[in-house]
Write an enzyme that holds these catalytic residues in place. Structure first.
Site, mmCIF file in Angstrom:
data_model
loop_
_atom_site.group_PDB
_atom_site.id
_atom_site.type_symbol
_atom_site.label_atom_id
_atom_site.label_comp_id
_atom_site.label_asym_id
_atom_site.label_seq_id
_atom_site.Cartn_x
_atom_site.Cartn_y
_atom_site.Cartn_z
ATOM 1 C CG HIS A 88 46.797 48.869 19.445
ATOM 2 N ND1 HIS A 88 47.662 49.590 18.750
ATOM 3 C CD2 HIS A 88 46.333 50.314 19.561
ATOM 4 C CE1 HIS A 88 48.255 50.978 18.941
ATOM 5 N NE2 HIS A 88 47.240 51.258 19.189
ATOM 6 C CG ASP A 108 48.094 44.372 16.691
ATOM 7 O OD1 ASP A 108 47.493 44.972 17.083
ATOM 8 O OD2 ASP A 108 49.614 43.959 16.688
ATOM 9 C CG HIS A 109 48.044 43.592 20.918
ATOM 10 N ND1 HIS A 109 49.859 42.433 21.380
ATOM 11 C CD2 HIS A 109 48.619 43.870 19.614
ATOM 12 C CE1 HIS A 109 50.632 43.081 20.389
ATOM 13 N NE2 HIS A 109 49.965 44.146 19.192
ATOM 14 C CG HIS A 139 48.214 47.692 23.235
ATOM 15 N ND1 HIS A 139 49.545 46.319 23.313
ATOM 16 C CD2 HIS A 139 48.427 48.358 22.126
ATOM 17 C CE1 HIS A 139 49.496 46.031 22.360
ATOM 18 N NE2 HIS A 139 48.916 47.077 21.463
HETATM 19 ZN ZN LIG Z 1 50.857 45.707 18.088
#
Ligand SMILES: [Zn+2]
Length: 269
Positions: A90, A92-93, A88
């Protein structure tokens, strides 16, 4: 109603360090622990033994040392990265994806954020390995999971985590969609296709069916608590959070607030 008890995680907090988890999946843990990222972001490298091409799932936050470590890990195994995919959008990914793409020349594939080239049932192939896309919206609208039939594993991103429970990130995330996605994952565990979960944060989950059951129970309990809080006169999301999430560390209240908004929307309040 008594709180649901989480199944025993495979590693206590602080001891999860990633590594070779299944024959085809290796986790490189990014050094970005926080209340929202748990032990840090799990960057997954899919590379069969002896394979020459690898898929990277979730390059993590943009951090030169981490993305270089991913490249070096694959090179040391005599392979190269040919596909980068995101569970996804976000940050942090996904934030490190452009850097990893520059380093490798590999394309970035995902749902959403200008990447709508992955769909349910799509199969990614490298060196004899197959990873099948399972769309699992709810945490976010663009959340997807990847089934590894050869390893009986499901890479879930933030849809199911290695410890604790996840956030339904209203307004992008939706509770009805999330509950449907849990049912999808439950069906995969029920027919034995998936026995373990490789999450986006936290340790791997050796008993996928038990964890999904815990998630279903937890969501139902929280929904009942929110319903009761509303019946009790709590009107704003902040009031409901203070009431329902009183037992949860305040650092995650902003995230809990998003989940409460999703629950209020679901309840039609
Ligand atoms: Zn995450």
């Amino acid at each position: 109603m008594s709180p649901a008890v989480a199944p025993e995680p495979s590693a206590p907090f602080g001891s999860w360090a990633g590594g070779q988890i299944t024959p085809n999946a290796h986790c490189l843990l990014q050094g970005n622990p926080s209340p929202m990222t748990l032990d840090g972001t799990n960057t997954w490298v899919l590379l069969p033994p002896g394979g020459t091409e690898a898929i990277v799932i979730d390059p993590g936050e943009d951090e030169a040392a981490h993305q270089q470590r991913v490249v070096d890990h694959v090179a040391e195994r005599g392979a190269r990265i040919t596909q980068i995919v995101l569970t996804h959008g976000h940050h942090d990914h996904s934030e490190g994806a452009p850097r990893l793409a520059r380093l490798t020349g590999a394309p970035v594939r995902a749902v959403g954020a200008g990447h709508d080239d992955l769909g349910d049932g799509d199969v990614l192939r490298v060196s004899g390995l197959e990873a099948r896309v399972v769309t699992t919206p709810g945490h976010t609208a663009d959340s997807i999971s990847f089934a590894l039939p050869g390893d009986h594993a499901l890479l879930t991103g933030d849809t199911v985590l290695g410890r604790g429970t996840t956030v339904v990130a209203h307004p992008d995330g939706e509770l009805a969609a999330y509950l449907d996605s849990l049912e999808r994952i439950r069906a995969l565990t029920g027919d034995g296709e998936v026995t373990s979960i490789l999450p986006g944060h936290g340790p791997t989950v050796p008993d996928a069916a038990a964890m999904v059951e815990f998630y279903r129970l937890h969501r139902r309990e929280r929904l009942e608590q929110v319903r009761a809080a509303v019946a009790d006169g709590k009107r704003t999301a902040d009031e409901v959070v203070a009431h329902v999430y009183a037992d949860v560390d305040r650092s995650v209240w902003p995230a809990a607030r998003m989940s409460v908004l999703a629950q209020l929307e679901y309840l039609g309040v």
